[in-house]
Scaffold this active site. Structure first.
Site, short mmCIF file in Angstrom:
data_model
loop_
_atom_site.label_atom_id
_atom_site.label_comp_id
_atom_site.label_asym_id
_atom_site.label_seq_id
_atom_site.Cartn_x
_atom_site.Cartn_y
_atom_site.Cartn_z
N ASP A 81 0.88 -1.17 0.00
CA ASP A 81 -0.06 -0.06 0.13
C ASP A 81 0.92 1.38 0.10
O ASP A 81 1.91 1.08 -0.45
CB ASP A 81 -1.11 -0.02 1.32
CG ASP A 81 -2.46 0.67 0.82
OD1 ASP A 81 -2.25 1.87 0.39
OD2 ASP A 81 -3.37 0.27 1.32
N HIS A 106 2.13 1.76 -3.30
CA HIS A 106 0.89 2.64 -3.73
C HIS A 106 1.54 4.30 -3.95
O HIS A 106 0.93 5.23 -4.10
CB HIS A 106 -0.44 2.63 -3.05
CG HIS A 106 -0.98 1.33 -3.31
ND1 HIS A 106 -2.16 1.17 -2.89
CD2 HIS A 106 -0.65 0.53 -4.10
CE1 HIS A 106 -2.58 0.19 -2.80
NE2 HIS A 106 -1.44 -0.49 -3.95
#
Ligand SMILES: *[C@@H]1O[C@H](CO)[C@@H](O)[C@H](O)[C@H]1NC(C)=O
Ligand SMILES: *[C@@H]1O[C@H](CO)[C@@H](O)[C@H](O)[C@H]1NC(C)=O
Ligand SMILES: *[C@@H]1O[C@H](CO)[C@@H](O)[C@H](O)[C@H]1NC(C)=O
Length: 400
Positions: A219, A242
């Site tokens: 993430d 991310h």
């Protein structure tokens, strides 16, 4: 004084200094194996850690909790200050979490430190969240309430260096209500496909530095939530993951401002996003101000530069009503490399609160070795230097 007694005094003083130093050294290091911890990866060492911490916390002089080499299983631990002096954690070995996704106290994180003033974590060791079981269940659609791995609340003057946080079930490092927190040469290590494993996530905290670190996760590498002030991320690698994300903002009422964010000389490798500011559609007002991204290299990043004020992960965000979050004073400067999608620069601001004072200079993002494009809404950026792609339809090489 005679020469003899003079010498005698010097010798006496030396002995005193040496013995004081020895006494301090002895009192200062609290080895968890002397408090019942066993390095077999099975015995629960939570109480040993707690006992060492209590002794350290009560000491009027700085103490260090030593976790020697080896695997120490810890079911969950909560270390509560305030303490009489600073606390060191010499993490040479590995602290290993249960594979069970649920903590014994399901409402709190796995390794918690609270209300300590002066905390140094070092030693080259690691904390291992053993997240695989949790990820698999989550990916199979099970609803799990997963907590963070290493969590600091209301801790001030923190120095974390040369440690690895790996395989968290959820966020690796989370902190809240903290001041003066520095990470140096920290590694976050989780696979790209591990869900929600943010690297370093913070809120309502100030004066934070992330230096010379390597953040690999499933993430956000760094998640910057509301109330974060004066954060610098320098010389750091991000990916997989991310990217570095400011927000999301505007999801809850009364969010505190985000300001003074400075990301410099960082490399993003194969991430979903590079540098991102995201705010919810509709919802609540908030302010993001003074955010600078500069000297950044992107390698195969899906959205290298993105302001997204239409963030709506839940598919229900007030019927596309515009975001109420005001974004201002943002700079993207000297950002180069490759975009994995043609649209390398997305500046999608709110119709209600257009972005203001957005500066973009020296951008060179190629797509498949060729041209990329940009898209813009509700923003009139100030352009400088090279711009590949053209930003918001401006001609190449537009000047400030
Ligand atoms: C910040 O915290 C570090 C680590 O405890 C400490 O050495 C330093 O003096 C602190 N800085 C300020 C400005 O208080
Ligand atoms: C930029 O960061 C890299 C590490 O990612 C480091 O090796 C390099 O020295 C840094 N450059 C500058 C100018 O600080
Ligand atoms: C942009 O980057 C490409 C690929 O790295 C390079 O070939 C090109 O010379 C750069 N253009 C400018 C104007 O810097």
């Amino acid at each position: 004084m005679t020469r003899l007694s003079n010498n005698f005094c010097i010798i006496l003083a030396s002995i005193l200094v040496v013995s004081l130093a020895c006494q301090n050294a002895l009192a200062q290091v609290l080895d968890i194996t002397e408090h019942g911890a066993v390095a077999n990866g099975e015995t629960d060492c939570s109480n040993a850690l707690l006992a060492a911490f209590k002794e350290a916390c009560a000491s009027p002089t700085p103490s260090t909790i030593l976790i020697p080499k080896g695997d120490f299983y810890v079911s969950q631990v909560i270390l509560n200050g305030p303490c009489k002096s600073t606390i060191g954690i010499d993490l040479q070995g590995n602290l290993v979490a249960p594979t069970n996704p649920t903590n014994p106290d399901p409402k709190t994180d796995w390794f918690n430190i609270r209300k300590v003033d002066g905390l140094n974590v070092f030693g080259g060791g690691s904390m291992n969240g053993q997240g695989k079981t949790a990820w698999d269940k989550k990916l199979a659609g099970e609803k799990l309430n997963l907590m963070a791995m290493f969590s600091l609340a209301f801790v001030t003057n923190v120095d974390i260096r040369d440690v690895t946080f790996t395989q968290a079930k959820n966020t690796h490092v989370h902190f809240y209500g903290c001041k003066n927190v520095t990470f140096t040469k920290v590694t976050i290590d989780a696979p790209a496909e591990s869900p929600n494993t943010d690297g370093i996530k913070m809120g309502v905290s100030s004066d934070i530095k992330i230096l010379d670190s390597n953040l690999m996760s499933g993430d956000d590498c760094v998640a910057i939530l509301h109330g974060t002030e004066r954060l610098t991320v320098v010389n750091t690698k991000c990916g997989p993951g991310h990217g570095i994300s400011v927000g999301s903002m505007g999801n809850t009422p009364d969010e505190k401002d985000i300001s003074g964010i400075h990301i410099r000389n960082c490399t993003f490798i194969g991430t979903d996003n590079g540098v991102r500011i995201k705010t919810w559609q509709d919802k609540y007002a908030a302010i993001a101000n003074d955010i600078r991204f500069e000297d950044i290299i992107m390698e195969d990043v899906i959205n290298p530069i993105i302001i997204d004020q239409e963030y709506c992960p839940a598919a229900n965000c007030g019927g596309k009503a515009p975001s109420k979050v005001k974004i201002s004073k943002v700079a993207f400067n000297n950002i180069r490399g490759s975009s994995k999608t043609e649209n390398a620069v997305k500046l999608i601001c709110s119709q209600l609160e257009p972005c203001s004072d957005v500066e973009i200079s020296d951008i060179n993002l190629t797509f498949n070795g060729g041209k990329s494009i940009s898209s813009c809404a509700n923003v009139k950026p100030i352009l400088g230097g090279v711009q590949i792609p053209q930003i918001c339809g401006a001609p190449l090489g537009g000047k400030i």
